[in-house]
Design an enzyme around this catalytic site. Structure first.
Site, PDB file in Angstrom:
ATOM      1  N   CYS A 112       0.057   3.900  12.360  1.00 36.09           N
ATOM      2  CA  CYS A 112      -0.167   3.397  10.885  1.00 36.09           C
ATOM      3  C   CYS A 112       1.266   3.306  10.353  1.00 36.09           C
ATOM      4  O   CYS A 112       1.730   4.428   9.796  1.00 36.09           O
ATOM      5  CB  CYS A 112      -1.157   3.791  10.310  1.00 36.09           C
ATOM      6  SG  CYS A 112      -1.630   3.139   8.740  1.00 36.09           S
ATOM      7  N   HIS A 138      -4.216   5.458   0.709  1.00 35.15           N
ATOM      8  CA  HIS A 138      -3.996   6.353   1.611  1.00 35.15           C
ATOM      9  C   HIS A 138      -4.432   7.588   1.142  1.00 35.15           C
ATOM     10  O   HIS A 138      -3.952   8.018   0.188  1.00 35.15           O
ATOM     11  CB  HIS A 138      -2.780   6.382   2.292  1.00 35.15           C
ATOM     12  CG  HIS A 138      -2.210   5.325   3.248  1.00 35.15           C
ATOM     13  ND1 HIS A 138      -2.607   5.249   4.433  1.00 35.15           N
ATOM     14  CD2 HIS A 138      -1.709   3.976   2.975  1.00 35.15           C
ATOM     15  CE1 HIS A 138      -2.208   4.024   5.294  1.00 35.15           C
ATOM     16  NE2 HIS A 138      -1.562   3.509   4.482  1.00 35.15           N
ATOM     17  N   GLU A 198      -7.932   4.484  10.246  1.00 36.64           N
ATOM     18  CA  GLU A 198      -7.712   3.310   9.347  1.00 36.64           C
ATOM     19  C   GLU A 198      -9.041   2.796   8.781  1.00 36.64           C
ATOM     20  O   GLU A 198     -10.094   2.309   9.379  1.00 36.64           O
ATOM     21  CB  GLU A 198      -7.094   2.176  10.167  1.00 36.64           C
ATOM     22  CG  GLU A 198      -5.605   2.548  10.247  1.00 36.64           C
ATOM     23  CD  GLU A 198      -4.756   1.257  10.769  1.00 36.64           C
ATOM     24  OE1 GLU A 198      -5.072   0.138  10.068  1.00 36.64           O
ATOM     25  OE2 GLU A 198      -3.693   1.399  11.282  1.00 36.64           O
ATOM     26  N   GLY A 240       0.596   4.408   6.613  1.00 40.23           N
ATOM     27  CA  GLY A 240      -0.102   5.845   6.520  1.00 40.23           C
ATOM     28  C   GLY A 240       1.340   6.794   6.768  1.00 40.23           C
ATOM     29  O   GLY A 240       1.325   7.862   6.340  1.00 40.23           O
ATOM     30  N   CYS A 293       0.406  -4.388   5.785  1.00 39.97           N
ATOM     31  CA  CYS A 293       0.211  -3.660   7.012  1.00 39.97           C
ATOM     32  C   CYS A 293       1.660  -3.355   7.608  1.00 39.97           C
ATOM     33  O   CYS A 293       2.720  -4.463   7.804  1.00 39.97           O
ATOM     34  CB  CYS A 293      -0.481  -4.355   7.862  1.00 39.97           C
ATOM     35  SG  CYS A 293      -0.551  -3.868   9.728  1.00 39.97           S
TER      36      CYS A 293
HETATM   37  N1  LIG Z   1      -2.128  -0.303  10.348  1.00 42.86           N
HETATM   38  C1  LIG Z   1      -1.547  -0.724   9.329  1.00 42.86           C
HETATM   39  C2  LIG Z   1      -2.353  -0.174   7.855  1.00 42.86           C
HETATM   40  C3  LIG Z   1      -3.477  -1.422   7.870  1.00 42.86           C
HETATM   41  C4  LIG Z   1      -4.167  -1.105   6.456  1.00 42.86           C
HETATM   42  C5  LIG Z   1      -5.364  -1.443   6.649  1.00 42.86           C
HETATM   43  N2  LIG Z   1      -6.154  -0.628   7.759  1.00 42.86           N
HETATM   44  C6  LIG Z   1      -6.403  -1.196   5.379  1.00 42.86           C
HETATM   45  O1  LIG Z   1      -5.521  -0.575   4.556  1.00 42.86           O
HETATM   46  O2  LIG Z   1      -7.575  -1.505   5.576  1.00 42.86           O
HETATM   47  C7  LIG Z   1      -0.147  -0.165   9.079  1.00 42.86           C
HETATM   48  O3  LIG Z   1       0.764  -0.046   9.841  1.00 42.86           O
HETATM   49  O4  LIG Z   1       0.222  -0.183   7.964  1.00 42.86           O
END
Ligand SMILES: N[C@H](CCC[C@H](N)C(=O)O)C(=O)O
Length: 277
Positions: free
Chosen positions: A222, A164, A213, A225, A75
C-alpha cells in the site's frame, strides 16, 4: 472494452480509458459495479482496484475504485501504475506528469527504466481528525488506545490522501492482521472507515509494513499506507525522514520533506478485451 492490467509491488489494478467506456455506453454510475466485477479474481480479471483515466489538456484525471466498489480519492501504488499506462499509451509527453485525483493535483516524475520507477509528490499529511475524518474530540489521534478482542493497540491516524491508521508492533508475525485490520477498518471512530497499517521498525531508516486496506482487504503493498507509516514514525521520533519500506515483493523509498515523496516501481502485466455484463 479495452483494459490494461498493472501492479505496483503486487498491489494490482485494472485500467480503462474513460473515452472507451463511454463508447461502450458504460455510464459513470456503473463504474462501482464494473469495478466489483472486473476485480473479481474468479469471474473477472482480478485486481485490488480499478482506475479510469480521463484525458485532459495537459494532464490526466484518475478515478480510483476499490475492489468492493467504493470510490476513494487516492492510491499510491495505483498512481505509479497509472503513469506507466500514460507512458505506454503516449497520452502525455515528457517525463513529468500531472495527475488530478480527488485528493488533489499530484506531480509525478517518471524514469522509464525497466522497473519504471516513479517519484510521486504525495502532498502533505493531515493529522486533524476533521480531515481524516474521525469521530473524536481529540485534536490529534496519536498513540491512542483501541481494544480489539481484549488486546490494546496503540493507534495513530492521519489522512495521506486517504484515511490511515498506523500501529507500530514488535513483530508483524505476531499480529492477526485480518481480524485486527477488519475491526479497526470498520471502527466507529472512522465514519468513512480507514486503511490499517502494521509497522515493524528494523532501523531508523528501514521498516516493514503490512496493510489491511479499506475496501480491498489484505493487499501485498500500500503506497499511501507506506507514506502514512513513515510520516507517523518520523513524527514520533522512531524514524528518520528518508526510509526504505520493505513490502512483500519489493521496496518503496519514502521521504518526508515539505511534502511526502514516494519512489517505487510498477509493471505492465497484460492488456485485452473485457466484456462487461
Ligand atoms: N493501495 C492504495 C491505497 C488505496 C486506498 C484504498 N484502499 C482506500 O483508501 O479505500 C495505495 O497504494 O495507496
Amino acid at each position: 472494452m479495452q483494459f490494461e492490467k498493472y501492479h505496483g509491488l503486487g498491489n494490482d489494478f485494472i485500467i480503462f480509458n474513460y473515452k472507451d467506456l463511454m463508447a461502450n455506453n458504460i455510464k459513470e454510475e456503473n463504474f462501482p459495479d464494473l469495478a466489483v466485477k472486473v476485480c473479481d479474481r474468479h469471474t473477472g480479471i482480478g485486481a485490488d482496484g480499478m482506475m479510469v483515466l480521463v484525458e485532459k489538456e495537459d494532464r490526466c484525471q484518475m478515478i480510483f475504485i476499490n475492489s468492493d466498489g467504493s470510490i476513494v480519492s487516492m492510491c499510491g501504488n495505483g498512481i505509479r501504475c497509472f503513469s506507466n499506462y500514460i507512458y505506454n499509451n503516449k497520452i502525455l509527453d515528457g517525463t513529468t506528469y500531472k495527475v488530478e485525483t480527488l485528493a488533489g493535483l499530484l506531480s509525478l516524475d517518471i524514469s522509464p527504466d525497466e522497473k519504471f520507477n516513479v517519484k510521486v509528490d504525495m502532498g502533505k499529511p493531515l493529522l486533524d481528525p476533521v480531515s481524516i475524518p474521525m469521530s473524536t474530540s481529540k485534536e490529534k489521534f496519536i498513540n491512542e488506545e483501541i481494544v480489539v478482542d481484549g488486546k490494546v493497540y496503540k493507534v495513530s491516524a492521519l489522512l495521506m490522501g486517504v484515511p490511515h491508521a498506523v500501529i507500530f508492533v514488535d513483530n508483524l508475525e505476531n499480529i492477526d492482521l485480518v481480524e485486527v485490520g477488519k475491526t479497526i477498518e470498520n471502527h466507529p471512530l472512522f465514519p468513512q472507515k480507514t486503511n490499517v497499517n502494521f509497522v515493524q521498525i528494523l532501523d531508523v531508516d528501514e521498516i516493514l509494513v503490512d496493510t489491511w486496506e479499506r475496501g480491498a482487504g489484505h493487499t501485498l503493498a500500500c503506497g499511501t499506507g507506506s507514506c502514512a507509516s513513515v510520516v507517523m514514525g518520523e513524527l514520533l521520533g522512531y524514524l528518520s525522514s528518508k526510509v526504505i519500506v520493505h513490502l512483500t515483493l519489493g521496496d518503496l523509498i519514502i521521504e518526508v520533506k515539505d511534502e511526502v515523496y514516494m519512489t517505487g516501481p510498477s509493471e505492465f502485466i497484460a492488456k485485452g478485451e473485457y466484456k462487461y455484463k
